[in-house]
Design a protein around this motif. Structure first.
Motif, PDB file in Angstrom:
ATOM      1  N   ASP A 385     -15.515 -29.618  16.766  1.00  0.00           N
ATOM      2  CA  ASP A 385     -15.989 -30.948  16.345  1.00  0.00           C
ATOM      3  C   ASP A 385     -16.225 -31.872  17.536  1.00  0.00           C
ATOM      4  O   ASP A 385     -16.438 -33.057  17.392  1.00  0.00           O
ATOM      5  CB  ASP A 385     -14.955 -31.585  15.406  1.00  0.00           C
ATOM      6  N   LEU A 386     -16.181 -31.309  18.756  1.00  0.00           N
ATOM      7  CA  LEU A 386     -16.280 -32.130  19.964  1.00  0.00           C
ATOM      8  C   LEU A 386     -17.632 -31.951  20.652  1.00  0.00           C
ATOM      9  O   LEU A 386     -18.066 -30.824  20.907  1.00  0.00           O
ATOM     10  CB  LEU A 386     -15.161 -31.718  20.935  1.00  0.00           C
ATOM     11  N   ALA A 387     -18.297 -33.071  20.945  1.00  0.00           N
ATOM     12  CA  ALA A 387     -19.518 -33.035  21.762  1.00  0.00           C
ATOM     13  C   ALA A 387     -19.172 -33.634  23.127  1.00  0.00           C
ATOM     14  O   ALA A 387     -18.155 -34.315  23.257  1.00  0.00           O
ATOM     15  CB  ALA A 387     -20.616 -33.836  21.089  1.00  0.00           C
ATOM     16  N   ALA A 388     -19.989 -33.366  24.140  1.00  0.00           N
ATOM     17  CA  ALA A 388     -19.678 -33.876  25.476  1.00  0.00           C
ATOM     18  C   ALA A 388     -20.944 -34.364  26.153  1.00  0.00           C
ATOM     19  O   ALA A 388     -22.009 -33.796  25.994  1.00  0.00           O
ATOM     20  CB  ALA A 388     -19.038 -32.784  26.321  1.00  0.00           C
ATOM     21  N   LEU A 389     -20.754 -35.404  26.972  1.00  0.00           N
ATOM     22  CA  LEU A 389     -21.893 -36.131  27.510  1.00  0.00           C
ATOM     23  C   LEU A 389     -21.498 -36.776  28.823  1.00  0.00           C
ATOM     24  O   LEU A 389     -20.482 -37.443  28.885  1.00  0.00           O
ATOM     25  CB  LEU A 389     -22.205 -37.223  26.487  1.00  0.00           C
ATOM     26  N   GLY A 390     -22.252 -36.569  29.871  1.00  0.00           N
ATOM     27  CA  GLY A 390     -21.959 -37.275  31.117  1.00  0.00           C
ATOM     28  C   GLY A 390     -22.517 -36.558  32.325  1.00  0.00           C
ATOM     29  O   GLY A 390     -22.605 -35.334  32.353  1.00  0.00           O
ATOM     30  N   ARG A 417     -17.135 -35.041  15.238  1.00  0.00           N
ATOM     31  CA  ARG A 417     -16.185 -36.121  15.003  1.00  0.00           C
ATOM     32  C   ARG A 417     -15.724 -36.796  16.287  1.00  0.00           C
ATOM     33  O   ARG A 417     -15.240 -37.908  16.280  1.00  0.00           O
ATOM     34  CB  ARG A 417     -14.981 -35.575  14.215  1.00  0.00           C
ATOM     35  N   ARG A 418     -15.841 -36.069  17.427  1.00  0.00           N
ATOM     36  CA  ARG A 418     -15.359 -36.645  18.685  1.00  0.00           C
ATOM     37  C   ARG A 418     -16.387 -36.421  19.787  1.00  0.00           C
ATOM     38  O   ARG A 418     -17.143 -35.453  19.750  1.00  0.00           O
ATOM     39  CB  ARG A 418     -14.044 -35.964  19.078  1.00  0.00           C
ATOM     40  N   CYS A 419     -16.356 -37.319  20.760  1.00  0.00           N
ATOM     41  CA  CYS A 419     -17.274 -37.119  21.889  1.00  0.00           C
ATOM     42  C   CYS A 419     -16.594 -37.508  23.195  1.00  0.00           C
ATOM     43  O   CYS A 419     -16.047 -38.598  23.335  1.00  0.00           O
ATOM     44  CB  CYS A 419     -18.549 -37.937  21.696  1.00  0.00           C
ATOM     45  N   LEU A 420     -16.635 -36.582  24.141  1.00  0.00           N
ATOM     46  CA  LEU A 420     -16.154 -36.844  25.492  1.00  0.00           C
ATOM     47  C   LEU A 420     -17.273 -37.540  26.239  1.00  0.00           C
ATOM     48  O   LEU A 420     -18.416 -37.088  26.178  1.00  0.00           O
ATOM     49  CB  LEU A 420     -15.928 -35.512  26.189  1.00  0.00           C
ATOM     50  N   LYS A 434     -19.040 -43.944  14.450  1.00  0.00           N
ATOM     51  CA  LYS A 434     -17.822 -43.544  13.762  1.00  0.00           C
ATOM     52  C   LYS A 434     -17.112 -42.432  14.510  1.00  0.00           C
ATOM     53  O   LYS A 434     -16.039 -41.992  14.122  1.00  0.00           O
ATOM     54  CB  LYS A 434     -18.165 -43.078  12.341  1.00  0.00           C
ATOM     55  N   LEU A 435     -17.742 -41.933  15.572  1.00  0.00           N
ATOM     56  CA  LEU A 435     -17.116 -40.860  16.338  1.00  0.00           C
ATOM     57  C   LEU A 435     -15.889 -41.385  17.065  1.00  0.00           C
ATOM     58  O   LEU A 435     -15.868 -42.541  17.494  1.00  0.00           O
ATOM     59  CB  LEU A 435     -18.083 -40.331  17.412  1.00  0.00           C
TER      60      LEU A 435
END
Ligand code: TYD
Ligand code: MG
Length: 457
Positions: A385-390, A417-420, A434-435
């Motif tokens: 449920d985790l996406a990542a960005l950077g 549901r979550r994002c780094l 809402k993440l």
């Protein structure tokens, strides 16, 4: 004839690239071809122009948008900025076999519903085009095929037909009598494109030209024509993947922020309504070495799956391989992982790729790539449920990315549901989402959050 007349001035013209020089040379200094300089009578200096139109004050002009002809193929119209502008010339480039002719035949057939369309084909016979049209389920009514490579003759044929659209497939196969070079040579490409540009402007009829991009010779390909035409689109994708991206790199009548997503099916190219879902559809829920990244294609958010595989090398120097990512970004991310995070990649081959035949070149995918590598190295999956960005900086810091909210919204829409993300991305404004946001200042911190329990933790 009188003898008192001066002999015409001659120049030597390279048959490959059109370079001109007053003296003969064995090798063209411009394109390095041998024995390509041929003596020609020099062109006369341009005559002084007639009276030029008076300058116009901008405020006196109407600011209405250009009228556009929409084809009713939404992914295509979107890339053009809502449709094609009358009298404009657009170049559709792409690798051979990627689907340019298929796309243009579909588009031509849609346009043929309202006015005749002339499809000038120098590559395929009328029968071959008919076969393709049948495969695509097109009747071909209103669609006129001309297999002529002489552009001057073709444009003469166009006149009585009074088409609403002209397609030239491909610019590499046509020639004009005005230039002595072979079709596909730089001089011909340029001259034919300029002739088509003039034709489109004079008649007000929009025209599409197909240009193949060749792996070895970009130079003789469509890049050269980009500055002449009004619109430049590239159809991209991996040969063995069914997805195709239509990207705009130039548009004199609109933004270049739009991208069209298609899938090559048995009946031609079909628009993909929900590309993010398509690109992550096959992701295993607990896959090692897989991370989802909300990227931006122009202004369109797309979720992509970045994968990495590390494995002990059998070579003196470990290999780094990428597919769909920028090779230098992989080198950078691998170096930062080694030096700033303490991950030992020295004896490891690293293979990284983007699923679905997409190409992602924005640095915003760095963190996802880094996480995928660590996940593979530790043989531990990233939570599904985790996406990542950077973006990853050289000292191991995480850098902000543009249009954060758009990207987060897309991840949210597809059930993440979550994002780094980089801490600095939240410095100015809190995005509405809402993440659950997991900010990190450094790559090391981000890895601890995304993949807790490593040796360095
Ligand atoms: P094509 O349009 O000829 O490529 P280009 O003009 O860019 O060289 O596309 C060729 C490929 O597309 C060919 O490998 C077959 C495939 N294809 C389909 O999968 N479905 C179709 O309906 C059509 C017409 C082609
Ligand atoms: Mg073709």
């Amino acid at each position: 004839m009188t003898t008192a007349r001066k002999p015409p001035r001659t120049v030597f013209v390279c048959q490959e690239c059109g370079y001109e020089t007053p003296k003969w040379l064995g090798r063209c200094p411009e394109c390095s071809s041998w024995n390509t300089l041929v003596e020609r009578v020099a062109a006369e200096a341009p005559r002084p122009a007639g009276p030029s139109p008076p300058p116009l004050e901008l405020s006196s002009l109407s600011h209405e948008d250009e009228p556009r002809l929409a084809f009713g193929l939404p992914e295509f119209d979107r890339v053009l900025g809502g449709g094609v502008v009358p009298g404009s010339l657009a170049l559709i480039g792409g690798d051979p076999g990627i689907g340019k002719s298929t796309l243009l035949l579909q588009v031509a057939s849609l346009a043929a519903d309202s006015r005749p369309v002339l499809y000038l084909s120098g590559e395929e016979s009328a029968r071959q085009i008919k076969l393709r049209a049948s495969r695509l389920g097109l009747t071909g009514g209103g669609l006129f095929v001309l297999t002529e490579t002489n552009l001057d003759a073709a444009l003469r044929e166009a006149e009585p037909l009074s088409p609403g659209l002209l397609v030239v497939d491909s610019i590499q196969t046509v020639y004009t009598e005005a230039a002595p070079q072979a079709p596909g040579s730089i001089v011909q490409l340029r001259q034919c494109t300029m002739d088509l540009m003039r034709w489109a402007k004079e008649t007000g009829v929009p025209a599409f030209i197909v240009g193949h991009v060749t792996k070895e010779g970009d130079i003789a390909g469509p890049r050269l024509l980009e500055h002449i035409v009004d619109v430049v689109l590239y159809l991209e994708g991996e040969r063995f993947s069914s997805y195709r991206l239509l990207r705009s790199v130039k548009n004199r009548f609109g933004s270049i922020d739009e991208v069209g997503v298609f899938e090559m099916t048995g009946q031609g190219l079909a628009g993909v309504d929900n590309p993010s879902q398509a690109f992550i559809a096959e992701r295993a829920s607990r896959a090692v070495g897989s991370v989802v990244v909300p990227t931006l294609e122009g202004s369109r958010p797309l979720l992509v799956e970045v994968q990495a595989l590390t494995s002990p090398t059998a070579m003196p120097t470990p290999r780094r391989t990428v597919n769909g990512l920028d090779f230098n970004r992989l080198l950078l991310v691998a170096a930062v992982l080694t030096r700033r995070v303490g991950l030992s990649l020295a004896g490891q081959d690293v293979i990284a790729s983007v699923v679905g035949g997409l190409r992602v070149h924005e640095p915003a995918a760095d963190l996802g790539l880094a996480l995928a590598i660590v996940s593979s190295h530790r043989d531990k999956p990233v939570p599904p449920d985790l996406a990542a960005l950077g973006e990853v900086g050289l000292s191991g810091e995480l850098r902000s990315v543009s249009q954060l909210e758009r990207r987060l919204l897309e991840a949210e829409r597809l059930g993440f549901r979550r994002c780094l993300l980089p801490e600095s991305a939240l410095a100015r404004a809190k995005p509405k989402t809402k993440l659950e946001l997991l900010p990190a200042a450094t790559l090391r911190e981000a890895i601890k959050l995304g993949l807790p329990g490593g040796r360095q933790d």
